[in-house]
Design a protein around this motif. Structure first.
Motif, PDB file in Angstrom:
ATOM      1  N   TRP A  35       0.831  -1.206   0.000  1.00  0.00           N
ATOM      2  CA  TRP A  35       0.000   0.000   0.000  1.00  0.00           C
ATOM      3  C   TRP A  35       0.870   1.262   0.000  1.00  0.00           C
ATOM      4  O   TRP A  35       1.020   1.930   1.012  1.00  0.00           O
ATOM      5  CB  TRP A  35      -0.912  -0.034   1.218  1.00  0.00           C
ATOM      6  N   PRO A  36       1.436   1.626  -1.156  1.00  0.00           N
ATOM      7  CA  PRO A  36       2.277   2.833  -1.192  1.00  0.00           C
ATOM      8  C   PRO A  36       1.500   4.106  -0.904  1.00  0.00           C
ATOM      9  O   PRO A  36       2.071   5.100  -0.461  1.00  0.00           O
ATOM     10  CB  PRO A  36       2.856   2.835  -2.607  1.00  0.00           C
ATOM     11  N   GLY A  37       0.190   4.078  -1.097  1.00  0.00           N
ATOM     12  CA  GLY A  37      -0.631   5.244  -0.812  1.00  0.00           C
ATOM     13  C   GLY A  37      -0.710   5.587   0.663  1.00  0.00           C
ATOM     14  O   GLY A  37      -1.228   6.647   1.032  1.00  0.00           O
ATOM     15  N   MET A  38      -0.176   4.716   1.511  1.00  0.00           N
ATOM     16  CA  MET A  38      -0.151   5.017   2.945  1.00  0.00           C
ATOM     17  C   MET A  38       0.680   6.249   3.232  1.00  0.00           C
ATOM     18  O   MET A  38       0.482   6.899   4.255  1.00  0.00           O
ATOM     19  CB  MET A  38       0.363   3.817   3.756  1.00  0.00           C
ATOM     20  N   VAL A  39       1.574   6.586   2.317  1.00  0.00           N
ATOM     21  CA  VAL A  39       2.391   7.796   2.481  1.00  0.00           C
ATOM     22  C   VAL A  39       1.477   9.027   2.539  1.00  0.00           C
ATOM     23  O   VAL A  39       1.707   9.924   3.341  1.00  0.00           O
ATOM     24  CB  VAL A  39       3.425   7.910   1.345  1.00  0.00           C
ATOM     25  N   GLN A  40       0.430   9.037   1.721  1.00  0.00           N
ATOM     26  CA  GLN A  40      -0.512  10.147   1.760  1.00  0.00           C
ATOM     27  C   GLN A  40      -1.562   9.959   2.859  1.00  0.00           C
ATOM     28  O   GLN A  40      -1.897  10.899   3.568  1.00  0.00           O
ATOM     29  CB  GLN A  40      -1.251  10.289   0.414  1.00  0.00           C
ATOM     30  N   THR A  41      -2.065   8.755   3.002  1.00  0.00           N
ATOM     31  CA  THR A  41      -3.160   8.507   3.929  1.00  0.00           C
ATOM     32  C   THR A  41      -2.729   8.671   5.386  1.00  0.00           C
ATOM     33  O   THR A  41      -3.425   9.322   6.170  1.00  0.00           O
ATOM     34  CB  THR A  41      -3.722   7.084   3.720  1.00  0.00           C
ATOM     35  N   ILE A  42      -1.616   8.077   5.762  1.00  0.00           N
ATOM     36  CA  ILE A  42      -1.177   8.106   7.160  1.00  0.00           C
ATOM     37  C   ILE A  42      -0.289   9.314   7.456  1.00  0.00           C
ATOM     38  O   ILE A  42      -0.461   9.991   8.463  1.00  0.00           O
ATOM     39  CB  ILE A  42      -0.451   6.798   7.523  1.00  0.00           C
ATOM     40  N   PHE A  43       0.661   9.585   6.556  1.00  0.00           N
ATOM     41  CA  PHE A  43       1.641  10.647   6.819  1.00  0.00           C
ATOM     42  C   PHE A  43       1.280  11.995   6.208  1.00  0.00           C
ATOM     43  O   PHE A  43       1.982  12.975   6.414  1.00  0.00           O
ATOM     44  CB  PHE A  43       3.029  10.201   6.339  1.00  0.00           C
ATOM     45  N   ASN A  51       6.008   8.426 -11.092  1.00  0.00           N
ATOM     46  CA  ASN A  51       6.155   7.027 -10.699  1.00  0.00           C
ATOM     47  C   ASN A  51       6.620   6.865  -9.255  1.00  0.00           C
ATOM     48  O   ASN A  51       7.271   5.876  -8.920  1.00  0.00           O
ATOM     49  CB  ASN A  51       7.150   6.327 -11.640  1.00  0.00           C
ATOM     50  N   GLU A  52       6.272   7.804  -8.399  1.00  0.00           N
ATOM     51  CA  GLU A  52       6.705   7.734  -7.010  1.00  0.00           C
ATOM     52  C   GLU A  52       6.173   6.501  -6.294  1.00  0.00           C
ATOM     53  O   GLU A  52       6.817   5.964  -5.402  1.00  0.00           O
ATOM     54  CB  GLU A  52       6.295   8.988  -6.227  1.00  0.00           C
ATOM     55  N   ALA A  53       4.966   6.047  -6.658  1.00  0.00           N
ATOM     56  CA  ALA A  53       4.407   4.853  -6.005  1.00  0.00           C
ATOM     57  C   ALA A  53       5.329   3.659  -6.194  1.00  0.00           C
ATOM     58  O   ALA A  53       5.537   2.871  -5.267  1.00  0.00           O
ATOM     59  CB  ALA A  53       3.009   4.545  -6.550  1.00  0.00           C
ATOM     60  N   ALA A  54       5.913   3.540  -7.371  1.00  0.00           N
ATOM     61  CA  ALA A  54       6.843   2.435  -7.623  1.00  0.00           C
ATOM     62  C   ALA A  54       8.105   2.594  -6.772  1.00  0.00           C
ATOM     63  O   ALA A  54       8.618   1.605  -6.227  1.00  0.00           O
ATOM     64  CB  ALA A  54       7.205   2.378  -9.103  1.00  0.00           C
ATOM     65  N   LEU A  55       8.590   3.816  -6.628  1.00  0.00           N
ATOM     66  CA  LEU A  55       9.770   4.058  -5.800  1.00  0.00           C
ATOM     67  C   LEU A  55       9.468   3.779  -4.324  1.00  0.00           C
ATOM     68  O   LEU A  55      10.311   3.231  -3.615  1.00  0.00           O
ATOM     69  CB  LEU A  55      10.272   5.491  -5.980  1.00  0.00           C
ATOM     70  N   ILE A  56       8.273   4.142  -3.872  1.00  0.00           N
ATOM     71  CA  ILE A  56       7.885   3.858  -2.491  1.00  0.00           C
ATOM     72  C   ILE A  56       7.806   2.344  -2.287  1.00  0.00           C
ATOM     73  O   ILE A  56       8.194   1.829  -1.236  1.00  0.00           O
ATOM     74  CB  ILE A  56       6.549   4.549  -2.142  1.00  0.00           C
ATOM     75  N   ARG A  57       7.342   1.611  -3.284  1.00  0.00           N
ATOM     76  CA  ARG A  57       7.324   0.140  -3.192  1.00  0.00           C
ATOM     77  C   ARG A  57       8.750  -0.412  -3.077  1.00  0.00           C
ATOM     78  O   ARG A  57       8.993  -1.368  -2.347  1.00  0.00           O
ATOM     79  CB  ARG A  57       6.621  -0.461  -4.394  1.00  0.00           C
ATOM     80  N   VAL A  58       9.689   0.188  -3.786  1.00  0.00           N
ATOM     81  CA  VAL A  58      11.090  -0.230  -3.677  1.00  0.00           C
ATOM     82  C   VAL A  58      11.594   0.030  -2.253  1.00  0.00           C
ATOM     83  O   VAL A  58      12.313  -0.800  -1.679  1.00  0.00           O
ATOM     84  CB  VAL A  58      11.976   0.489  -4.727  1.00  0.00           C
ATOM     85  N   VAL A  59      11.209   1.156  -1.674  1.00  0.00           N
ATOM     86  CA  VAL A  59      11.569   1.446  -0.281  1.00  0.00           C
ATOM     87  C   VAL A  59      10.987   0.363   0.631  1.00  0.00           C
ATOM     88  O   VAL A  59      11.669  -0.144   1.525  1.00  0.00           O
ATOM     89  CB  VAL A  59      11.083   2.853   0.140  1.00  0.00           C
ATOM     90  N   GLY A 104      11.909  18.472   0.973  1.00  0.00           N
ATOM     91  CA  GLY A 104      10.526  18.305   0.553  1.00  0.00           C
ATOM     92  C   GLY A 104      10.176  16.947  -0.024  1.00  0.00           C
ATOM     93  O   GLY A 104       9.086  16.760  -0.546  1.00  0.00           O
ATOM     94  N   VAL A 105      11.084  15.991   0.073  1.00  0.00           N
ATOM     95  CA  VAL A 105      10.829  14.650  -0.449  1.00  0.00           C
ATOM     96  C   VAL A 105      10.107  13.850   0.632  1.00  0.00           C
ATOM     97  O   VAL A 105      10.712  13.424   1.603  1.00  0.00           O
ATOM     98  CB  VAL A 105      12.152  13.941  -0.846  1.00  0.00           C
ATOM     99  N   PHE A 106       8.797  13.693   0.477  1.00  0.00           N
ATOM    100  CA  PHE A 106       7.961  12.969   1.438  1.00  0.00           C
ATOM    101  C   PHE A 106       8.387  13.283   2.876  1.00  0.00           C
ATOM    102  O   PHE A 106       8.798  12.399   3.622  1.00  0.00           O
ATOM    103  CB  PHE A 106       7.991  11.470   1.167  1.00  0.00           C
ATOM    104  N   PRO A 107       8.306  14.535   3.265  1.00  0.00           N
ATOM    105  CA  PRO A 107       8.884  14.952   4.535  1.00  0.00           C
ATOM    106  C   PRO A 107       8.332  14.235   5.764  1.00  0.00           C
ATOM    107  O   PRO A 107       9.109  13.874   6.658  1.00  0.00           O
ATOM    108  CB  PRO A 107       8.588  16.456   4.595  1.00  0.00           C
ATOM    109  N   HIS A 108       7.041  14.028   5.843  1.00  0.00           N
ATOM    110  CA  HIS A 108       6.474  13.382   7.027  1.00  0.00           C
ATOM    111  C   HIS A 108       6.872  11.915   7.102  1.00  0.00           C
ATOM    112  O   HIS A 108       7.221  11.402   8.169  1.00  0.00           O
ATOM    113  CB  HIS A 108       4.950  13.537   7.045  1.00  0.00           C
TER     114      HIS A 108
END
Length: 145
Positions: A35-43, A51-59, A104-108
């Motif tokens: 669930w890469p969208g948790m970056v927006q939903t939770i944080f 393609n940030e969702a793919a990069l978040i999946r790599v993380v 500013g890269v996904f700061p939270h």
């Protein structure tokens, strides 16, 4: 599988702590991978524009691999894995993640990880500094007379 699941020693608190940290990282990494969208939903970080969702999946996958190594490093009973994890968690992680978050890269999301990871690392360091080495015992039985 037998080698992965075997525990031929009485684990120290540092080994147990490292293994539990590994489970935490495995779970968190799996959540981010699925669930890469948790970056927006939770944080509450910004929406993805490319393609940030793919990069978040790599993380997420990377955190899972780290968790796997911490889990089995802890189960192995070695003190070196605990000491090595303290150094990278307390120094390297904030050194890389805090400037990215400030930029500013996904700061939270990154600041949360930049705080949680060193905190867990300091916990490992405190346990390591107060504990003795692993206690090994023989897996073979001595014959009774």
């Amino acid at each position: 599988m037998k080698d992965l699941l075997g525990r031929p020693f009485d684990q120290t608190i540092t080994s147990k702590y490292t293994a539990i940290n590994g489970l935490i990282y495995l779970g968190f990494g799996a959540l981010v991978l699925i669930w890469p969208g948790m970056v927006q939903t939770i944080f509450r970080d910004a929406e993805f524009v490319g393609n940030e969702a793919a990069l978040i999946r790599v993380v997420g996958m990377t955190v899972m691999v780290i968790g796997w190594l911490y889990l089995f490093g802890g189960l192995s009973g070695g003190r070196r894995i605990v000491a090595a994890s303290v150094l990278d968690r307390v120094v390297l992680v904030p050194l890389v993640l805090v400037p990215l978050a400030i930029a500013g890269v996904f700061p939270h999301f990154l600041l949360a990880f930049a705080l949680l990871d060193p905190t867990l690392g300091i916990g490992a360091w405190l346990l390591l500094s107060r504990s003795d080495g692993p206690r090994f015992y023989s897996t073979t039985r001595t014959p009774s007379l």
